[in-house]
Write a protein that holds these residues in place. Structure first.
Motif, PDB file in Angstrom:
ATOM      1  N   TYR A 155     -71.198  77.953 -12.350  1.00  0.00           N
ATOM      2  CA  TYR A 155     -71.002  79.127 -13.192  1.00  0.00           C
ATOM      3  C   TYR A 155     -70.642  78.715 -14.609  1.00  0.00           C
ATOM      4  O   TYR A 155     -69.974  77.709 -14.824  1.00  0.00           O
ATOM      5  N   LEU A 159     -69.312  87.162 -20.077  1.00  0.00           N
ATOM      6  CA  LEU A 159     -70.038  87.204 -18.811  1.00  0.00           C
ATOM      7  C   LEU A 159     -69.835  85.918 -18.031  1.00  0.00           C
ATOM      8  O   LEU A 159     -69.658  84.853 -18.617  1.00  0.00           O
ATOM      9  N   GLN A 160     -69.923  86.016 -16.715  1.00  0.00           N
ATOM     10  CA  GLN A 160     -69.997  84.840 -15.871  1.00  0.00           C
ATOM     11  C   GLN A 160     -71.454  84.721 -15.447  1.00  0.00           C
ATOM     12  O   GLN A 160     -72.023  85.644 -14.864  1.00  0.00           O
ATOM     13  N   ILE A 161     -72.064  83.572 -15.781  1.00  0.00           N
ATOM     14  CA  ILE A 161     -73.489  83.347 -15.550  1.00  0.00           C
ATOM     15  C   ILE A 161     -73.651  82.233 -14.526  1.00  0.00           C
ATOM     16  O   ILE A 161     -72.962  81.210 -14.595  1.00  0.00           O
ATOM     17  N   GLU A 162     -74.594  82.398 -13.591  1.00  0.00           N
ATOM     18  CA  GLU A 162     -74.972  81.324 -12.675  1.00  0.00           C
ATOM     19  C   GLU A 162     -76.174  80.621 -13.289  1.00  0.00           C
ATOM     20  O   GLU A 162     -77.221  81.242 -13.483  1.00  0.00           O
ATOM     21  N   GLY A 179     -79.969  81.890 -17.045  1.00  0.00           N
ATOM     22  CA  GLY A 179     -79.003  82.136 -15.990  1.00  0.00           C
ATOM     23  C   GLY A 179     -79.045  83.562 -15.484  1.00  0.00           C
ATOM     24  O   GLY A 179     -79.661  84.434 -16.086  1.00  0.00           O
ATOM     25  N   ARG A 180     -78.390  83.780 -14.355  1.00  0.00           N
ATOM     26  CA  ARG A 180     -78.308  85.110 -13.737  1.00  0.00           C
ATOM     27  C   ARG A 180     -76.872  85.602 -13.900  1.00  0.00           C
ATOM     28  O   ARG A 180     -75.926  84.871 -13.625  1.00  0.00           O
ATOM     29  N   ILE A 181     -76.722  86.839 -14.337  1.00  0.00           N
ATOM     30  CA  ILE A 181     -75.388  87.411 -14.509  1.00  0.00           C
ATOM     31  C   ILE A 181     -74.732  87.595 -13.143  1.00  0.00           C
ATOM     32  O   ILE A 181     -75.310  88.219 -12.250  1.00  0.00           O
ATOM     33  N   TYR A 218     -79.206  82.173 -22.445  1.00  0.00           N
ATOM     34  CA  TYR A 218     -77.912  81.960 -23.074  1.00  0.00           C
ATOM     35  C   TYR A 218     -77.916  80.604 -23.756  1.00  0.00           C
ATOM     36  O   TYR A 218     -78.793  79.790 -23.541  1.00  0.00           O
TER      37      TYR A 218
END
Length: 74
Positions: free
Chosen positions: A23, A33-36, A43-45, A69
């Motif tokens: 993350y 935001l926390q992004i994977e 990335g995916r939120i 990002y």
């Protein structure tokens, strides 16, 4: 803990032993935001960590949305 379900236990507990992530915490305007990370710069939120209340209603910030990002992102 008791789970009442008609689903097979293999589906209920699928992925329970896998590590999530990695993350990354990203600031987009006034929202954190926390992004994977999926690939470099993409990335995916996962979740909104901080921001104004109306940010939670913005469709482009919905968890699961794939975003760019980093320094090259618009």
């Amino acid at each position: 803990m008791t789970i009442y379900t008609t689903m097979p236990m293999e589906l209920v507990f699928e992925g329970i032993h896998e590590q999530p992530g990695p993350y990354v915490s990203v600031q987009v305007g006034d929202v954190r935001l926390q992004i994977e990370a999926l690939s470099p710069g993409i990335g995916r939120i996962v979740r909104l960590m901080d921001g104004p209340l109306d940010a939670y209603l913005r469709p482009e910030l919905t968890p699961g949305t794939v975003v760019a990002y980093g320094p090259s992102a618009p």
